[in-house]
Design a protein around this motif. Structure first.
Motif, PDB file in Angstrom:
ATOM      1  N   GLU A 173       0.738  -0.923  -0.028  1.00  0.00           N
ATOM      2  CA  GLU A 173       0.047   0.084  -0.164  1.00  0.00           C
ATOM      3  C   GLU A 173       0.873   1.206  -0.045  1.00  0.00           C
ATOM      4  O   GLU A 173       1.954   1.083   0.712  1.00  0.00           O
ATOM      5  N   THR A 174       0.388   2.192  -0.904  1.00  0.00           N
ATOM      6  CA  THR A 174       1.037   3.442  -0.726  1.00  0.00           C
ATOM      7  C   THR A 174       0.135   4.433  -0.287  1.00  0.00           C
ATOM      8  O   THR A 174      -0.680   4.867  -1.095  1.00  0.00           O
ATOM      9  N   PRO A 175       0.279   5.178   0.933  1.00  0.00           N
ATOM     10  CA  PRO A 175      -0.539   6.234   1.459  1.00  0.00           C
ATOM     11  C   PRO A 175      -0.720   7.436   0.895  1.00  0.00           C
ATOM     12  O   PRO A 175       0.505   7.654   0.070  1.00  0.00           O
ATOM     13  N   THR A 176      -1.569   7.998   0.478  1.00  0.00           N
ATOM     14  CA  THR A 176      -1.853   9.515  -0.101  1.00  0.00           C
ATOM     15  C   THR A 176      -2.162  10.386   0.991  1.00  0.00           C
ATOM     16  O   THR A 176      -2.619  10.188   1.985  1.00  0.00           O
ATOM     17  N   ALA A 177      -1.799  11.744   0.692  1.00  0.00           N
ATOM     18  CA  ALA A 177      -2.194  12.718   1.539  1.00  0.00           C
ATOM     19  C   ALA A 177      -3.775  13.072   1.716  1.00  0.00           C
ATOM     20  O   ALA A 177      -4.259  13.260   2.739  1.00  0.00           O
TER      21      ALA A 177
END
Length: 172
Positions: free
Chosen positions: A79-83
């Motif tokens: 997973e790549t969290p986003t702002a």
């Protein structure tokens, strides 16, 4: 129109439908959002070729199913969290439909992932047995068997959906 603008236009037009299908496949809003995001990232890399082929809807839908199958076969995408969280679609829901959706969601959650995928592809997306088998990478016989077992399981876990199940079993 350049490739990026075409891709953005495609996503804007189809995001709600892709999100609904992903939710039905996963049974979880967060997993559905992740599934759609990962699928669209992969499609974006090849958008020029996809749009030139002339059937981007079919390609993206198939990519979504394949990504879902890959996820429940044990492959995990980091997973790549986003702002900023994605915006949710809003709409007016009637209470009876809301209850029916909740019952359907809970019933689908009680199915095995493969059975859930077959039910969603066959009856929500209205794909043929052959197209469903192709999308899931299995035989048409497996699709028939999984659909039969899934519908039987739905009869037990959600008898209130009997009308939907009977409609699903009527031969086309």
């Amino acid at each position: 129109m350049d490739d990026e603008a075409g891709f953005r236009e495609f996503v804007a037009a189809r995001l709600a439908q892709l999100s609904r299908v992903a939710y039905l496949l996963t049974g979880d809003h967060h997993k559905a959002e992740d599934l759609v995001q990962v699928t669209l990232v992969k499609v974006a890399r090849h958008w020029r070729r996809v749009s030139a082929a002339g059937a981007p809807d079919a390609y993206v839908r198939r990519a979504l199913y394949h990504e879902h199958v890959s996820s429940w076969r044990g492959k995990r995408v980091p997973e790549t969290p986003t702002a900023d969280p994605p915006e949710r679609a809003t709409g007016r829901d009637e209470s009876a439909e809301a209850v029916r959706r909740i019952v359907l969601r809970d019933a689908l959650a009680k199915l095995a992932p493969g059975q859930r995928a077959v039910i969603v592809l066959r009856y929500f997306e209205d794909l043929s047995e052959a197209d469903t088998a192709d999308a899931l990478g299995c035989s048409a016989g497996s699709v028939k068997s999984q659909a039969h077992h899934a519908l039987a399981r739905l009869r037990v876990v959600a008898p209130e959906l009997a009308e939907l199940i009977e409609d699903a079993e009527v031969p086309a």
